[in-house]
Design an enzyme around this catalytic site. Structure first.
Site, mmCIF file in Angstrom:
data_model
loop_
_atom_site.group_PDB
_atom_site.id
_atom_site.type_symbol
_atom_site.label_atom_id
_atom_site.label_comp_id
_atom_site.label_asym_id
_atom_site.label_seq_id
_atom_site.Cartn_x
_atom_site.Cartn_y
_atom_site.Cartn_z
ATOM 1 N N ASP A 34 16.717 -19.005 3.287
ATOM 2 C CA ASP A 34 17.190 -18.145 2.206
ATOM 3 C C ASP A 34 18.397 -18.783 1.522
ATOM 4 O OD1 ASP A 34 15.270 -16.496 3.105
ATOM 5 O OD2 ASP A 34 16.589 -14.824 3.667
ATOM 6 N N GLU A 36 19.192 -21.987 1.285
ATOM 7 C CA GLU A 36 18.747 -23.109 0.462
ATOM 8 C C GLU A 36 18.197 -22.572 -0.871
ATOM 9 O OE1 GLU A 36 18.861 -26.328 1.011
ATOM 10 O OE2 GLU A 36 17.434 -27.160 -0.426
ATOM 11 N N ASP A 38 18.883 -19.720 -2.336
ATOM 12 C CA ASP A 38 19.972 -19.180 -3.162
ATOM 13 C C ASP A 38 20.744 -20.296 -3.863
ATOM 14 O OD1 ASP A 38 19.237 -16.675 -2.446
ATOM 15 O OD2 ASP A 38 20.759 -16.445 -0.883
ATOM 16 N N SER A 83 -12.268 4.676 -10.132
ATOM 17 C CA SER A 83 -11.908 5.099 -8.786
ATOM 18 C C SER A 83 -13.126 4.876 -7.893
ATOM 19 C CB SER A 83 -11.478 6.556 -8.789
ATOM 20 O OG SER A 83 -12.523 7.329 -9.310
ATOM 21 N N GLU A 118 -12.290 -4.279 3.188
ATOM 22 C CA GLU A 118 -10.881 -4.509 2.846
ATOM 23 C C GLU A 118 -10.070 -3.297 3.257
ATOM 24 O OE1 GLU A 118 -10.699 -5.206 -1.407
ATOM 25 O OE2 GLU A 118 -12.575 -6.327 -1.312
ATOM 26 N N LYS A 120 -7.660 -0.371 2.578
ATOM 27 C CA LYS A 120 -7.319 0.354 1.353
ATOM 28 C C LYS A 120 -5.805 0.559 1.359
ATOM 29 C CE LYS A 120 -8.818 4.159 -1.532
ATOM 30 N NZ LYS A 120 -7.544 4.854 -1.775
ATOM 31 N N ASP A 122 -2.232 1.796 0.358
ATOM 32 C CA ASP A 122 -1.739 3.041 -0.224
ATOM 33 C C ASP A 122 -0.535 2.744 -1.108
ATOM 34 O OD1 ASP A 122 -1.715 5.690 -0.739
ATOM 35 O OD2 ASP A 122 -0.856 6.293 1.181
ATOM 36 N N ARG A 141 -2.546 1.935 -13.852
ATOM 37 C CA ARG A 141 -3.904 2.421 -14.037
ATOM 38 C C ARG A 141 -3.939 3.586 -15.017
ATOM 39 N NH1 ARG A 141 -6.988 6.409 -11.458
ATOM 40 N NH2 ARG A 141 -9.208 5.931 -11.499
ATOM 41 N N GLU A 178 -2.960 -3.804 -5.864
ATOM 42 C CA GLU A 178 -2.140 -2.659 -5.484
ATOM 43 C C GLU A 178 -0.713 -3.129 -5.205
ATOM 44 O OE1 GLU A 178 -4.152 0.031 -5.415
ATOM 45 O OE2 GLU A 178 -3.121 1.578 -4.283
ATOM 46 N N TYR A 230 -7.109 -7.403 -5.338
ATOM 47 C CA TYR A 230 -8.442 -7.168 -4.789
ATOM 48 C C TYR A 230 -9.560 -7.195 -5.821
ATOM 49 C CZ TYR A 230 -6.844 -2.447 -6.027
ATOM 50 O OH TYR A 230 -6.323 -1.363 -6.672
ATOM 51 N N LYS A 292 -17.283 -3.065 -0.132
ATOM 52 C CA LYS A 292 -17.910 -3.493 -1.391
ATOM 53 C C LYS A 292 -19.109 -4.385 -1.095
ATOM 54 C CE LYS A 292 -13.292 -3.657 -3.455
ATOM 55 N NZ LYS A 292 -12.179 -4.515 -3.869
ATOM 56 N N LYS A 316 -12.338 7.040 4.337
ATOM 57 C CA LYS A 316 -11.017 7.637 4.542
ATOM 58 C C LYS A 316 -10.791 7.910 6.021
ATOM 59 C CE LYS A 316 -9.621 7.902 0.250
ATOM 60 N NZ LYS A 316 -9.341 9.077 -0.534
ATOM 61 N N CYS A 410 7.984 41.437 -6.108
ATOM 62 C CA CYS A 410 8.177 40.044 -6.515
ATOM 63 C C CYS A 410 9.577 39.601 -6.086
ATOM 64 C CB CYS A 410 8.027 39.923 -8.031
ATOM 65 S SG CYS A 410 8.575 38.333 -8.670
ATOM 66 N N CYS A 413 11.790 38.924 -9.611
ATOM 67 C CA CYS A 413 12.217 39.971 -10.552
ATOM 68 C C CYS A 413 12.192 41.372 -9.944
ATOM 69 C CB CYS A 413 11.356 39.926 -11.814
ATOM 70 S SG CYS A 413 9.661 40.466 -11.534
ATOM 71 N N CYS A 428 2.700 39.113 -9.152
ATOM 72 C CA CYS A 428 3.768 39.826 -9.836
ATOM 73 C C CYS A 428 3.203 40.136 -11.219
ATOM 74 C CB CYS A 428 5.008 38.946 -9.959
ATOM 75 S SG CYS A 428 6.164 39.557 -11.197
ATOM 76 N N CYS A 433 8.684 37.995 -16.096
ATOM 77 C CA CYS A 433 9.353 37.524 -14.880
ATOM 78 C C CYS A 433 9.796 36.073 -15.094
ATOM 79 C CB CYS A 433 8.383 37.619 -13.710
ATOM 80 S SG CYS A 433 9.003 36.864 -12.202
HETATM 81 S S1 IVH Z 1 -11.299 -1.607 -5.465
HETATM 82 C C1 IVH Z 1 -14.116 -0.560 -8.779
HETATM 83 N N1 IVH Z 1 -9.952 -2.347 -3.308
HETATM 84 O O1 IVH Z 1 -7.969 2.698 -4.265
HETATM 85 C C2 IVH Z 1 -13.228 -0.904 -7.650
HETATM 86 N N2 IVH Z 1 -9.201 -0.434 -4.492
HETATM 87 O O2 IVH Z 1 -9.938 4.890 -4.904
HETATM 88 C C3 IVH Z 1 -11.893 -0.292 -7.770
HETATM 89 N N3 IVH Z 1 -7.172 0.585 -3.574
HETATM 90 O O3 IVH Z 1 -7.634 2.813 -7.753
HETATM 91 C C4 IVH Z 1 -10.904 -0.484 -6.741
HETATM 92 N N4 IVH Z 1 -6.896 -0.848 -1.919
HETATM 93 O O4 IVH Z 1 -5.664 2.008 -6.340
HETATM 94 C C5 IVH Z 1 -10.047 -1.455 -4.316
HETATM 95 N N5 IVH Z 1 -8.852 -3.134 -1.435
HETATM 96 C C6 IVH Z 1 -8.939 -2.256 -2.432
HETATM 97 C C7 IVH Z 1 -8.012 -1.208 -2.591
HETATM 98 C C8 IVH Z 1 -8.181 -0.306 -3.645
HETATM 99 C C9 IVH Z 1 -6.402 0.222 -2.529
HETATM 100 C C10 IVH Z 1 -6.938 1.757 -4.426
HETATM 101 C C11 IVH Z 1 -6.882 1.476 -5.897
HETATM 102 C C12 IVH Z 1 -8.000 2.246 -6.521
HETATM 103 C C13 IVH Z 1 -8.268 3.291 -5.494
HETATM 104 C C14 IVH Z 1 -9.728 3.695 -5.547
#
Ligand code: IVH
Length: 692
Positions: A34, A36, A38, A83, A118, A120, A122, A141, A178, A230, A292, A316, A410, A413, A428, A433
């Protein structure tokens, strides 16, 4: 000559620093210390200061730019940011595989499909655009079609290459991914806030979203966001999705090392199970697994249904549950007067966020679960859903717990509360109110309405108490000086808020109508109404947006119940609600007063009224009720719209189909009574997926 040429040295330093950045932030394999880094960074800053002609916009010294004035410009995505459909549990993963195989015409004994698995992430989805090797634009997005241009903030994210390491295929390149805040960075930020005695952030994801939308890039830079990419938009001559990851890596983008290509659904399930627990040890939060189809040709063949690809799904992880103590129950009064009991619990960390409050829905739910104040309770939070109290731990009771009942009046009020026959909500009934007024104003300024960034509950309460805001139009008369006088709002925040109000003066007509809070008019009905007005009153060639908006407002004020019931998607009850709103002396001019305060709708282009889509559901009105396994409510409505149909919210004689999911209730009964055709989820899916 011993002295190095400054231009040569500057180029050398840039290469060295870019490379160090890439190794540190993308490859996670630093090669210089770090210190070096800087020192070299300082040397380059000094060199560029001494020789301004040597500066380049892509220099590593140029990541942090000047604060943004006003709001962020809108960006229309060339290819919509979609999505994903959801899969809960392994059965639904097998259903997904079965749909993919069917779509590809594969028999049971044919070879299994290759999938890319992959994590997902957050965080916040973003799109990055490059021209040649240069990063030129970064956008959020947004609603998938239009996002915000947040380039200055994204430039500060070190994992985003400002210059690609190789020439990309083609002149332009768009990469999606992301941005996220690593757990360590989030913890450090909260520790700092705690030291400064400021309120803490509840979770990394929302903090990321807020950080990406900061006005001052210096703040974004200080927050240490990172990125996983991704998606490469466009095929660029590749055959598989996994190959695009190789290309992304070569170009200098961070690709998550846990991406894996697997063969067949059993291997997908294996991957999912592997990460169910292991994900907790990662430096970033994940809320599922994205699966995918690897072959891009197969992706193309499978195509899309409404807003989601058929070739991908998001598994999920199951909702997380924890126990905590129910300390108190408080009643909140919403804009319709609905009184909702909310549990205040001892703060617990669940599903990636610290939860302090959880909804209890209504008194029937509290009785059914026999929840008492002082109980140890099981609390659950799944994904984006509001935290919920699932049950009481009866064995943990010691006799000090107290049963709870809805107050008779309520809490705001004092008007006697009402609960109508057959309804679960207590209300209410006082339209004046203050709670209803504040709720209505927050609805107006919120996401479904004018979307004014930073105008939240605490500020609105003060504005109403000080009588600065009595009705929606008053919001647009506030200036930075007035706002700066409010408690707990510094000069800087007041200016930001004033800028956000300025930026919100122009919104789509549907959003403005929805924001008015007309009884029975939700987001969809507002869009229907706006579409009807746009077709009825096409914009004249030389007409301004403000002029068009005023004609529209005049028309709405004159619309009769008969006119309104003609609008597809609007039934009798809704039409009456609208006509009553524009007939009542207090509200009939609400829209006109907004226009007087400088609000205008984004008018559709002349000669291009919103054409209904031609598809298998053209001219049909559908109502969705209950829970569907494969669609959220907005996704189901989008699927209906994409197939040319009309999603409506209430069942009437004009309804063509009722789509009944799990736990369908009164709408199903009503549809049966009226003889409306009922569809289950599979029938619905077949219908919307039918080619027109
Ligand atoms: S692919 C058409 N890959 O999840 C393909 N999405 O519910 C579109 N996300 O809006 C997305 N990790 O914000 C993809 N490895 C991943 C992801 C990912 C997180 C999020 C992304 C997307 C949402 C879809």
């Amino acid at each position: 000559m011993t002295e190095t040429d400054p231009a040569v040295r500057a180029a050398e330093l840039r290469t060295l620093l870019d490379d160090a950045n890439h190794r540190y932030h993308v490859l996670d394999a630093p090669t210089i210390s770090d210190r070096e880094y800087d020192l070299r960074f300082r040397e380059l800053v000094d060199l560029e200061a001494a020789h301004p002609e040597l500066g380049t916009p892509d220099s590593p010294t140029q990541r942090v730019g000047a604060p943004v004035e006003g709001g962020f410009p809108s960006v229309r995505h060339a290819v919509p940011m979609l999505s994903l459909g959801n899969a809960f549990g392994t059965d639904e993963l097998r259903d997904f595989d079965a749909r993919v195989r069917k779509g590809l015409g594969l028999a049971a004994d044919d070879t299994p499909v290759d999938y890319v698995c992959e994590l997902k992430i957050d965080g916040l989805a973003i799109s990055l655009r490059y021209e040649g090797r240069r990063f030129v634009r970064g956008a959020t997005r947004g609603d998938g079609t239009t996002g915000e241009d947040v380039t200055p903030n994204l430039r500060t994210v070190r994992a985003i290459p400002l210059v690609l390491k190789e020439d990309p295929p083609g002149d332009e390149l768009e990469v999606r991914g992301e941005v996220y805040m690593p757990r360590g960075a989030f913890a450090a930020l909260n520790e700092q806030l705690e030291r400064e005695g400021r309120p803490l952030y509840a979770n990394a994801r929302n903090t990321t979203a807020g950080t990406v939308r900061q006005k001052d890039p210096a703040v974004t830079a200080s927050r240490r966001l990172s990125l996983w990419t991704y998606q490469l938009v466009g095929a660029h001559g590749l055959a598989t999705h996994s190959e695009s990851f190789d290309l992304l890596r070569r170009l200098g983008f961070p690709v998550n090392p846990n991406v894996r290509v697997v063969r067949g659904v059993d291997a997908v399930i294996g991957y999912v199970e592997e990460w169910a627990e292991a994900r907790r040890d990662l430096e970033y939060e994940t809320d599922g697994i994205v699966i995918k189809v690897d072959s891009l040709a197969d992706q193309e063949r499978l195509g899309f249904v409404s807003r989601a690809p058929r070739w991908a799904t998001a598994y999920k992880f199951p909702a997380e549950q924890v126990t905590t103590k129910l300390e108190e129950i408080e009643v909140y009064v919403g804009r319709t007067g609905a009184m909702t009991p909310v549990a205040h619990v001892t703060p617990v960390f669940v599903g990636g966020t610290t939860v302090r409050n959880a909804t209890l829905h209504n008194i029937d739910e509290i009785r059914r679960k026999d929840l008492r104040v002082g109980d140890t309770v099981v609390l659950q939070r799944a994904g984006d859903v509001i935290p919920e109290v699932v049950s009481a731990v009866v064995d943990a009771r010691d006799g000090t717990e107290v049963a709870w009942d809805m107050p008779a009046a309520c809490p705001v009020c004092g008007t006697e509360a009402l609960r109508e026959e057959g309804e679960v909500v207590t209300r209410c009934p006082n339209p004046y109110c203050p709670a209803q007024r504040i709720g209505g104003l927050l609805h107006f300024s919120g996401r479904g309405g004018m979307d004014i960034d930073g105008l939240g509950y605490k500020i609105m309460v003060q504005l109403v108490e000080r009588e600065l805001v009595k009705e929606p139009a008053d919001v647009f008369r506030l200036d930075a000086d007035t706002l700066a006088d409010l408690d707990r709002l510094g000069r800087k925040s007041a200016e930001n808020l004033s800028g956000a109000i300025e930026a919100a003066r122009r919104r789509p007509l549907g959003k403005i109508i929805n924001g008015l809070g007309i009884r029975h008019v939700g987001e969809q009905t507002a869009i229907d109404l706006a579409g009807w007005l746009a077709r009825e009153l096409p914009r004249e060639n030389d007409e301004s947006d403000a002029g068009w908006t005023r004609r529209v407002a005049d028309r709405l004020r004159e619309a009769t119940v008969e006119d309104l019931t003609e609008v597809s998607g609007i039934g009798g009850v809704v039409a009456e609600g609208i006509a009553r709103f524009f007939g009542d002396e207090h509200t009939r001019d609400a829209l006109h007063r907004l226009l007087d305060a400088g609000v205008e709708a984004e008018a559709p282009l002349a000669g291009a009224p919103a054409e209904p889509v031609d598809g298998p559901l053209s001219g049909k009105t559908l109502v969705v009720t209950g829970t569907l396994a494969g669609f959220t409510r907005p996704e189901a409505e989008a699927a209906i719209r994409a197939a040319g149909g009309h999603p409506a919210s209430s069942v009437s004689a004009k309804t063509d189909y009722l789509v009944a999911g799990d736990k369908a209730g009164s709408k199903l009964a009503k549809a049966e009574k009226l003889g409306v055709t009922i569809l289950d989820e599979d029938q619905f899916r077949n219908l919307v997926e039918e080619k027109s």
